[in-house]
Design a protein around this motif. Sequence first.
Motif, PDB file in Angstrom:
ATOM      1  N   ASN A  58       0.881  -1.183   0.020  1.00 51.49           N
ATOM      2  CA  ASN A  58       0.036  -0.187  -0.116  1.00 51.49           C
ATOM      3  C   ASN A  58       0.873   1.352   0.814  1.00 51.49           C
ATOM      4  O   ASN A  58       0.587   2.306   0.236  1.00 51.49           O
ATOM      5  N   THR A  60       3.415   4.774  -2.693  1.00 53.57           N
ATOM      6  CA  THR A  60       2.793   4.561  -3.297  1.00 53.57           C
ATOM      7  C   THR A  60       4.165   5.368  -4.040  1.00 53.57           C
ATOM      8  O   THR A  60       5.361   4.916  -3.763  1.00 53.57           O
ATOM      9  N   LEU A  61       4.646   5.224  -5.588  1.00 50.52           N
ATOM     10  CA  LEU A  61       5.164   5.182  -6.449  1.00 50.52           C
ATOM     11  C   LEU A  61       6.937   6.349  -5.896  1.00 50.52           C
ATOM     12  O   LEU A  61       7.918   6.256  -6.267  1.00 50.52           O
ATOM     13  N   ASP A  62       6.417   6.984  -4.698  1.00 54.98           N
ATOM     14  CA  ASP A  62       7.331   8.547  -4.387  1.00 54.98           C
ATOM     15  C   ASP A  62       7.778   7.364  -3.497  1.00 54.98           C
ATOM     16  O   ASP A  62       9.022   7.378  -3.253  1.00 54.98           O
ATOM     17  N   ASP A  63       7.169   6.393  -3.091  1.00 55.91           N
ATOM     18  CA  ASP A  63       8.102   5.408  -1.368  1.00 55.91           C
ATOM     19  C   ASP A  63       8.933   4.479  -2.309  1.00 55.91           C
ATOM     20  O   ASP A  63      10.363   4.488  -1.791  1.00 55.91           O
ATOM     21  N   SER A 158       1.872  -6.657 -14.138  1.00 57.61           N
ATOM     22  CA  SER A 158       0.666  -7.282 -12.531  1.00 57.61           C
ATOM     23  C   SER A 158       0.701  -7.920 -11.669  1.00 57.61           C
ATOM     24  O   SER A 158       0.634  -7.394 -10.279  1.00 57.61           O
ATOM     25  N   TRP A 161       2.754  -8.307  -8.485  1.00 62.29           N
ATOM     26  CA  TRP A 161       2.673  -7.140  -7.303  1.00 62.29           C
ATOM     27  C   TRP A 161       1.851  -8.146  -6.172  1.00 62.29           C
ATOM     28  O   TRP A 161       0.387  -8.106  -6.604  1.00 62.29           O
ATOM     29  N   HIS A 165      -0.218  -2.747  -4.177  1.00 64.80           N
ATOM     30  CA  HIS A 165       1.535  -2.270  -4.269  1.00 64.80           C
ATOM     31  C   HIS A 165       1.105  -1.259  -5.879  1.00 64.80           C
ATOM     32  O   HIS A 165       0.637  -1.753  -6.864  1.00 64.80           O
ATOM     33  N   PRO A 166       2.429   0.253  -5.679  1.00 67.91           N
ATOM     34  CA  PRO A 166       2.122   1.067  -6.535  1.00 67.91           C
ATOM     35  C   PRO A 166       2.199   0.222  -8.209  1.00 67.91           C
ATOM     36  O   PRO A 166       1.844   0.897  -9.388  1.00 67.91           O
ATOM     37  N   ASP A 169       0.019  -1.097 -11.640  1.00 70.07           N
ATOM     38  CA  ASP A 169      -0.665  -0.334 -12.571  1.00 70.07           C
ATOM     39  C   ASP A 169       0.863  -0.172 -13.443  1.00 70.07           C
ATOM     40  O   ASP A 169       1.870   0.424 -13.153  1.00 70.07           O
ATOM     41  N   ASN A 172       3.115   3.458 -13.496  1.00 67.03           N
ATOM     42  CA  ASN A 172       3.482   2.918 -12.141  1.00 67.03           C
ATOM     43  C   ASN A 172       4.890   2.796 -12.328  1.00 67.03           C
ATOM     44  O   ASN A 172       6.049   3.175 -12.708  1.00 67.03           O
TER      45      ASN A 172
END
Length: 190
Positions: A58, A60-63, A158, A161, A165-166, A169, A172
């Motif tokens: 759960n 984000t792409l930033d993580d 997909s 993952w 998980h980002p 998609d 991402n």
Amino acid sequence: MEEEGVVGGDEAQDIAKAVVLLSASWSSVNTCHVFAISFFTLGTFAQDAFRLIRDVQNGTLDDLIIIHEDLCTVVFNTVSAYSLWFVLHWFTYGAGVVVHIILTSEELLDNNQTLSVKVYISCLLVCYLYVFALPCFCAARITSSCAGVYEKINCTTSEDWNAGHPFRDRHNIALFISYAKDRRCGFKVG
């Protein structure tokens, strides 16, 4: 008549040559091994970064980018720390080759070389090649390991993952791959 246990002038010179060559070779090999250990460790960090990215729940792409940035920071800091070593390594390597050529030129030109002299010169040549090749191999390995993180990610679907998980998609994944390629995390000096 020479006394037993007394070293003659030529013999003392030969011993001095051998000590100089052995010392130069030994120090170059040892520094290369220290370098190799550090860079093999970086390969382990790259594998761990992939594991951390894979295990995100759960996020984000930033993580995921932060995890990759942490890897890049360790790699760049380590490479920067070894910049001076590269200068010293290539200096000692170059000096070792010059000393080797100067001190063994007489033996190389002598047609009456014994087998032991040929073996000795061959072993030193192998040592010089090893000292040259090991840092190149390690540098290529760390670049490959860092690139391997995004290459492994790019080869997933997909379904590979976890839910949430980002990278479920594909968009991402494309963004991450673009970021990672532009970031060029790996081995470079200067």
